[in-house]
Design an enzyme around this catalytic site. Structure first.
Site, PDB file in Angstrom:
ATOM      1  N   ASP A   1       0.859  -1.189   0.000  1.00  0.00           N
ATOM      2  CA  ASP A   1       0.000   0.000   0.000  1.00  0.00           C
ATOM      3  C   ASP A   1       0.889   1.230   0.000  1.00  0.00           C
ATOM      4  O   ASP A   1       2.019   1.186   0.495  1.00  0.00           O
ATOM      5  CB  ASP A   1      -0.941   0.010   1.215  1.00  0.00           C
TER       6      ASP A   1
ATOM      7  N   CYS B   1     -19.453   0.844  -3.761  1.00  0.00           N
ATOM      8  CA  CYS B   1     -19.546   0.223  -5.085  1.00  0.00           C
ATOM      9  C   CYS B   1     -20.776   0.648  -5.887  1.00  0.00           C
ATOM     10  O   CYS B   1     -20.647   1.299  -6.918  1.00  0.00           O
ATOM     11  CB  CYS B   1     -19.508  -1.297  -4.948  1.00  0.00           C
TER      12      CYS B   1
HETATM   13  P1  NAD Z   1     -10.247   1.003  -0.598  1.00  0.00           P
HETATM   14  O1  NAD Z   1     -10.346   2.457  -0.786  1.00  0.00           O
HETATM   15  O2  NAD Z   1     -10.757   0.365   0.654  1.00  0.00           O
HETATM   16  O3  NAD Z   1      -8.718   0.568  -0.736  1.00  0.00           O
HETATM   17  C1  NAD Z   1      -7.860   1.009  -1.725  1.00  0.00           C
HETATM   18  C2  NAD Z   1      -6.442   0.949  -1.168  1.00  0.00           C
HETATM   19  O4  NAD Z   1      -5.529   1.196  -2.238  1.00  0.00           O
HETATM   20  C3  NAD Z   1      -6.152   2.000  -0.108  1.00  0.00           C
HETATM   21  O5  NAD Z   1      -5.618   1.369   1.045  1.00  0.00           O
HETATM   22  C4  NAD Z   1      -5.123   2.937  -0.768  1.00  0.00           C
HETATM   23  O6  NAD Z   1      -4.198   3.475   0.152  1.00  0.00           O
HETATM   24  C5  NAD Z   1      -4.453   1.962  -1.718  1.00  0.00           C
HETATM   25  N1  NAD Z   1      -3.753   2.569  -2.863  1.00  0.00           N
HETATM   26  C6  NAD Z   1      -4.099   3.657  -3.603  1.00  0.00           C
HETATM   27  N2  NAD Z   1      -3.209   3.840  -4.593  1.00  0.00           N
HETATM   28  C7  NAD Z   1      -2.293   2.849  -4.481  1.00  0.00           C
HETATM   29  C8  NAD Z   1      -1.155   2.476  -5.236  1.00  0.00           C
HETATM   30  N3  NAD Z   1      -0.773   3.161  -6.308  1.00  0.00           N
HETATM   31  N4  NAD Z   1      -0.458   1.388  -4.844  1.00  0.00           N
HETATM   32  C9  NAD Z   1      -0.818   0.672  -3.755  1.00  0.00           C
HETATM   33  N5  NAD Z   1      -1.901   0.963  -3.022  1.00  0.00           N
HETATM   34  C10 NAD Z   1      -2.625   2.042  -3.371  1.00  0.00           C
HETATM   35  O7  NAD Z   1     -10.934   0.353  -1.873  1.00  0.00           O
HETATM   36  P2  NAD Z   1     -11.766  -1.029  -1.941  1.00  0.00           P
HETATM   37  O8  NAD Z   1     -13.085  -0.865  -1.335  1.00  0.00           O
HETATM   38  O9  NAD Z   1     -10.881  -2.146  -1.505  1.00  0.00           O
HETATM   39  O10 NAD Z   1     -11.978  -1.113  -3.530  1.00  0.00           O
HETATM   40  C11 NAD Z   1     -10.930  -1.374  -4.417  1.00  0.00           C
HETATM   41  C12 NAD Z   1     -11.522  -1.634  -5.778  1.00  0.00           C
HETATM   42  O11 NAD Z   1     -12.312  -2.831  -5.748  1.00  0.00           O
HETATM   43  C13 NAD Z   1     -12.446  -0.535  -6.300  1.00  0.00           C
HETATM   44  O12 NAD Z   1     -12.311  -0.438  -7.685  1.00  0.00           O
HETATM   45  C14 NAD Z   1     -13.812  -1.069  -5.948  1.00  0.00           C
HETATM   46  O13 NAD Z   1     -14.807  -0.563  -6.814  1.00  0.00           O
HETATM   47  C15 NAD Z   1     -13.639  -2.543  -6.172  1.00  0.00           C
HETATM   48  N6  NAD Z   1     -14.552  -3.390  -5.395  1.00  0.00           N
HETATM   49  C16 NAD Z   1     -14.775  -3.110  -4.089  1.00  0.00           C
HETATM   50  C17 NAD Z   1     -15.599  -3.962  -3.351  1.00  0.00           C
HETATM   51  C18 NAD Z   1     -15.872  -3.684  -1.894  1.00  0.00           C
HETATM   52  O14 NAD Z   1     -16.634  -4.442  -1.298  1.00  0.00           O
HETATM   53  N7  NAD Z   1     -15.280  -2.666  -1.290  1.00  0.00           N
HETATM   54  C19 NAD Z   1     -16.193  -5.081  -3.951  1.00  0.00           C
HETATM   55  C20 NAD Z   1     -15.919  -5.343  -5.286  1.00  0.00           C
HETATM   56  C21 NAD Z   1     -15.091  -4.488  -6.006  1.00  0.00           C
END
Ligand code: NAD
Length: 451
Positions: free
Chosen positions: A31, A261
């Site tokens: 991260d 989402c």
């Molecule tokens: P989140 O915001 O909880 O986590 C994203 C993480 O990525 C953060 O910890 C951030 O610090 C990190 N990050 C940002 N830029 C980075 C980089 N360049 N390198 C490494 N780390 C980096 O997001 P999330 O809820 O886990 O969602 C992630 C993706 O998955 C999104 O596209 C979302 O639409 C998709 N998604 C989410 C869910 C869900 O239940 N939350 C379900 C299906 C799909």
């Protein structure tokens, strides 16, 4: 055992990395947030997800799960890197791809051997090809790689179970060989695997979320009609859900969908359609109906409070966008809290796990120790999140604690007959037979517009 890197330790990345480690692989999660990585190294997950802390600890002890801020370290021996970074809404509803771009550029710079880059973030159709271009352009020297789309379908609150028991795994790529390697990674899950091309895989994710959001807005539209016609939406949904062509899930009338989402994904799909000259009228309606359910709550509270919310104390039960998570992104509770505040109400809230996040997001949101303290300090209660602990409250005690026992149940968790018997003034979504409602739940004549 495979070597896997996972970029992003949010809800998706951390669950993905931990589950792959639990399946016997060696996983390094990356991260850009040092704070998150330090927490993880100290054995503390930066998010709440049932069972996650225990699963992380087990795999760290087993030497299979590692955390770093350094892509080069994580990618050293990795055969795969999953991109699980956020894709929030941009100003016009489009998916903001800045984090995906940053991750792709860093992957390109840190590559020392051929690697398979797997997009797990929800990204607009065409992003896989865009990521491949970015990597090609950012590599210090040309090196082989493949891009695969493997969208995530887990739900917050049951992410670990969902990951281990998926309905299907969708894999899209231009490279058959890379797609098959990614499929192999998932074989222990014994899930149906849908192999397709990159763009179709990306579209499957958006179409799935848009369909589920549509089901929610559909039943909410039916709920509002039920209120006017004297039918009970809970029984309507049950009667519909037994039909296997329809299915019972996502037919719970309430304050609408929220979270990180559905809101952003429906908007992003609408944006993609508009940009390409299509007319996404159904998606537009889904978004409008969802917004109207927030206004439904404000309308009913105002109406039951005698026409004005100015100076009224409103207690919000549940602040997370749904139960079993501390995620407050696009939470109906917080949107409604802000709307109530803008009408002069004093808003307090209680949530089993989301209060720290909620108080950072909504200025002047008062917090209560428990639902009973909240009731005591409120002129009216609004149920926003259907946490199990709210279903079993001592409602008699709540009634005694409240000066005016007004409850607006935005998640239909209580039995209206029991609420009336206890002496509450009670309204629920799409349930019309409130004694005071004249068969209309008090919203007759509003034409579904809650101003
Ligand atoms: P989140 O915001 O909880 O986590 C994203 C993480 O990525 C953060 O910890 C951030 O610090 C990190 N990050 C940002 N830029 C980075 C980089 N360049 N390198 C490494 N780390 C980096 O997001 P999330 O809820 O886990 O969602 C992630 C993706 O998955 C999104 O596209 C979302 O639409 C998709 N998604 C989410 C869910 C869900 O239940 N939350 C379900 C299906 C799909």
């Amino acid at each position: 055992m495979k070597n896997i890197a996972v970029a992003g330790t949010g809800y998706v990345g951390l669950s993905t990395g931990t589950c792959f480690a639990d399946m016997g692989n060696r996983v390094t999660c990356i991260d850009i947030s040092e704070e998150k990585i330090n927490m993880l190294r100290n054995g503390q997950a930066p998010i709440y997800e049932p069972g996650l802390n225990e699963m992380i600890a087990r795999n760290v002890r087993g030497g299979r799960l590692h955390f770093t801020t350094d892509y080069a370290e994580a990618m050293q021996d990795a055969e795969f890197i999953f991109i699980c970074v956020g894709t929030p809404s941009g100003v016009d509803g489009e998916a903001d791809l800045q984090y995906v771009r940053m991750a792709a550029e860093t992957v390109a710079r840190c590559m020392t051997h051929p690697i398979i880059v797997i997009n797990k973030s929800t990204v607009p159709v065409g992003t896989g090809d865009w990521v491949a271009d970015i990597i090609k352009r950012s590599q210090p020297e040309p090196m082989e790689f493949s891009v695969v789309s493997c969208p995530e379908f887990t739900r917050e609150g049951s992410a670990l179970y969902d990951f281990m028991n998926p309905d299907r795994v969708v894999i899209g790529s231009r490279s058959r060989e890379a797609a098959e390697k990614v499929a192999q990674l998932h074989l222990p899950l014994r899930a149906r695997i849908v192999m397709t091309d990159l763009r179709t895989a990306e579209m499957i994710k958006y179409a799935s979320n848009a369909f589920l959001a549509t089901k929610i807005s559909f039943i909410n539209e039916i709920a509002v009609i039920c209120e006017k016609l004297g039918a009970d939406v809970e029984e309507v949904a049950q009667g519909m859900g037994f039909d296997r062509r329809i299915g019972a899930q996502f037919l719970n009338a309430g304050l609408g969908y929220g979270g990180s989402c559905f809101p952003k994904d429906v908007k992003a799909l609408q944006h993609m359609a508009l940009v390409h000259g299509s007319h996404p009228s159904l998606l537009r309606a889904v978004i409008d109906i969802n917004r109207d359910m927030r206004r439904w709550a404000v309308f009913n509270l105002r109406d039951m409070a005698g026409g004005s919310l100015d100076g009224k104390r409103i207690g919000v039960l549940g602040l997370a966008f749904k139960p079993n998570t501390d995620d407050i992104r696009e939470s109906p509770a917080l949107e409604i809290a802000r709307m109530l505040q803008s009408e002069g109400a004093h808003v307090a809230g209680y949530d089993p796990v989301a209060m720290p996040n909620a108080s950072r997001a909504v200025p002047n949101l008062h917090l209560a120790e428990d639902p009973y303290e909240l009731a005591e300090k409120s002129d009216a209660l609004l149920v926003c999140t259907e946490w199990n602990e709210f279903k079993q409250l001592d409602l008699g005690r709540i009634k005694e604690l409240m000066k005016k026992p007004i409850v607006v149940d935005g998640r239909n968790i209580y039995d209206p007959a029991k609420m009336y018997e206890l002496g509450f003034r009670y309204r629920a979504v799409g349930r019309s037979y409130a004694p005071e409602s004249n068969g209309s739940n008090g919203v007759n004549g509003t034409n579904g517009k809650y101003d």
